[in-house]
Design a protein around this motif. Structure first.
Motif, PDB file in Angstrom:
ATOM      1  N   LEU A 109      36.475  73.654 109.794  1.00  0.00           N
ATOM      2  CA  LEU A 109      35.288  74.292 109.909  1.00  0.00           C
ATOM      3  C   LEU A 109      34.152  73.430 110.670  1.00  0.00           C
ATOM      4  N   VAL A 110      34.279  71.946 110.298  1.00  0.00           N
ATOM      5  CA  VAL A 110      33.322  71.255 110.910  1.00  0.00           C
ATOM      6  C   VAL A 110      33.791  70.930 112.413  1.00  0.00           C
ATOM      7  N   ALA A 111      35.106  71.066 112.696  1.00  0.00           N
ATOM      8  CA  ALA A 111      35.662  70.791 113.950  1.00  0.00           C
ATOM      9  C   ALA A 111      35.223  71.794 114.751  1.00  0.00           C
ATOM     10  N   LEU A 112      35.216  73.125 114.296  1.00  0.00           N
ATOM     11  CA  LEU A 112      34.795  74.472 114.780  1.00  0.00           C
ATOM     12  C   LEU A 112      33.289  74.418 115.311  1.00  0.00           C
ATOM     13  N   ALA A 113      32.507  74.003 114.329  1.00  0.00           N
ATOM     14  CA  ALA A 113      31.061  73.847 114.353  1.00  0.00           C
ATOM     15  C   ALA A 113      30.659  72.868 115.440  1.00  0.00           C
ATOM     16  N   LYS A 114      31.396  71.835 115.706  1.00  0.00           N
ATOM     17  CA  LYS A 114      30.812  70.701 116.890  1.00  0.00           C
ATOM     18  C   LYS A 114      30.343  71.659 118.090  1.00  0.00           C
ATOM     19  N   PRO A 115      29.168  71.037 118.425  1.00  0.00           N
ATOM     20  CA  PRO A 115      28.422  69.719 118.250  1.00  0.00           C
ATOM     21  C   PRO A 115      27.653  70.022 117.199  1.00  0.00           C
ATOM     22  N   ILE A 116      27.491  70.958 116.565  1.00  0.00           N
ATOM     23  CA  ILE A 116      26.361  71.623 115.436  1.00  0.00           C
ATOM     24  C   ILE A 116      26.738  70.659 114.226  1.00  0.00           C
ATOM     25  N   PRO A 117      25.634  69.895 113.531  1.00  0.00           N
ATOM     26  CA  PRO A 117      25.820  69.430 112.341  1.00  0.00           C
ATOM     27  C   PRO A 117      25.819  69.989 111.221  1.00  0.00           C
ATOM     28  N   CYS A 118      26.685  69.625 110.107  1.00  0.00           N
ATOM     29  CA  CYS A 118      27.194  70.480 109.102  1.00  0.00           C
ATOM     30  C   CYS A 118      26.707  69.725 107.839  1.00  0.00           C
ATOM     31  N   THR A 119      26.454  70.718 106.743  1.00  0.00           N
ATOM     32  CA  THR A 119      25.929  70.200 105.563  1.00  0.00           C
ATOM     33  C   THR A 119      26.809  70.649 104.663  1.00  0.00           C
ATOM     34  N   PHE A 120      27.393  69.888 103.774  1.00  0.00           N
ATOM     35  CA  PHE A 120      28.185  70.336 102.392  1.00  0.00           C
ATOM     36  C   PHE A 120      27.153  70.639 101.495  1.00  0.00           C
ATOM     37  N   HIS A 121      27.031  72.132 101.010  1.00  0.00           N
ATOM     38  CA  HIS A 121      26.364  72.620  99.962  1.00  0.00           C
ATOM     39  C   HIS A 121      26.679  72.291  98.564  1.00  0.00           C
ATOM     40  N   ARG A 122      26.027  72.860  97.505  1.00  0.00           N
ATOM     41  CA  ARG A 122      25.897  72.642  96.331  1.00  0.00           C
ATOM     42  C   ARG A 122      27.321  72.836  95.730  1.00  0.00           C
ATOM     43  N   ALA A 123      28.228  73.418  96.223  1.00  0.00           N
ATOM     44  CA  ALA A 123      29.584  73.207  95.693  1.00  0.00           C
ATOM     45  C   ALA A 123      30.092  71.814  95.171  1.00  0.00           C
ATOM     46  N   PHE A 124      29.444  70.729  96.033  1.00  0.00           N
ATOM     47  CA  PHE A 124      29.718  69.442  95.627  1.00  0.00           C
ATOM     48  C   PHE A 124      29.252  69.151  94.064  1.00  0.00           C
ATOM     49  N   ASP A 125      28.434  70.064  93.594  1.00  0.00           N
ATOM     50  CA  ASP A 125      27.867  69.993  92.227  1.00  0.00           C
ATOM     51  C   ASP A 125      29.180  70.207  91.219  1.00  0.00           C
ATOM     52  N   GLU A 126      30.092  70.903  91.570  1.00  0.00           N
ATOM     53  CA  GLU A 126      31.239  71.274  90.904  1.00  0.00           C
ATOM     54  C   GLU A 126      32.441  70.503  91.017  1.00  0.00           C
ATOM     55  N   VAL A 127      32.420  69.457  91.786  1.00  0.00           N
ATOM     56  CA  VAL A 127      33.755  68.421  91.931  1.00  0.00           C
ATOM     57  C   VAL A 127      33.863  67.783  90.644  1.00  0.00           C
ATOM     58  N   THR A 128      34.959  67.461  90.494  1.00  0.00           N
ATOM     59  CA  THR A 128      35.338  66.469  89.156  1.00  0.00           C
ATOM     60  C   THR A 128      34.836  65.019  89.355  1.00  0.00           C
TER      61      THR A 128
END
Length: 223
Positions: A109-128
């Motif tokens: 998805l990041v590659a598809l979005a280029k050159p638009i920058p991407c933010t990883f959202h609060r799914a990060f708060d669920e990682v182990t």
């Protein structure tokens, strides 16, 4: 200068955010599930209304962050649509069943979005493992992580946020968000040394930002 992003769920919020000093808007739908992909027509209206940067959430539904093949395809289609209208950033995050980062799908998805920058959202708060996940998110090509420090809100997650900012070493922006208010942003700045902050600035249980709260957040940020 430190910067402020306001999560907006309607046109009026976007207008309020810009008029009261926000540096960027994150546009979402469905506040009750923590945000999903906004309507394309609304996004066009917001884009026409504002001159500050506009980031858009790409999230097909509420709930967990493990997606079916059909949902993943929907996310790819939405990225194409929002790229076409010229948004400034995209916000998404995909996990595996074991709460690790789905590196393959996120990188695609990041590659598809280029050159638009991407933010990883609060799914990060669920990682182990937050620090392993940090490295994986960087490797996927994201430029920002929106996180409350793996706690329900930024005050409880302040220690982890500070650790993440330190370990990121300017390779990626750690953006505290989740319960961020004008009453605690000064403490968060001192504690975390982050440079970009995220808030809905909603203080009354509605879906619209409070103009005074946006103003106070911004003034506290650069006091």
């Amino acid at each position: 200068m430190n910067q402020l992003e306001i999560a907006c769920f309607n046109l009026n919020s976007a207008k309020i955010a810009q008029e009261n000093g926000a540096d960027r808007i994150e546009l979402c739908a469905e506040i009750e599930v923590g945000g999903t992909t906004p309507n394309l027509e609304l996004t066009k209206q917001v884009k026409d209304l504002i001159s500050i940067d506009l980031n858009v959430m790409i999230r097909p539904r509420g709930g967990n962050f493990v997606y079916s093949e059909a949902e993943f395809q929907q996310m790819k289609n939405e990225i194409h649509l929002f790229k076409e209208i010229g948004v400034n950033g995209l916000v998404f995050g995909i996990l595996n069943e074991d709460h690790s980062i789905n590196c393959t799908q996120n990188a695609e998805l990041v590659a598809l979005a280029k050159p638009i920058p991407c933010t990883f959202h609060r799914a990060f708060d669920e990682v182990t493992d937050a620090f392993e996940a940090l490295e994986e998110v960087i490797a996927c090509g994201f430029q920002t992580i929106l996180t409350s420090g793996q706690k329900p809100n930024v005050m409880e997650g302040a220690n982890r946020l500070a650790e993440l900012v330190e370990k990121a070493k300017n390779r990626i922006t750690i953006m505290p968000g989740g319960g961020l208010r004008a009453t605690n942003i000064e403490f968060l700045q001192e504690k975390t040394k982050a440079t970009f902050y995220h808030s809905s600035a909603i203080t009354d249980g509605s879906e619209t930002a409070n103009p005074e709260e946006v103003k106070q957040l911004k003034s506290q940020l650069n006091a």
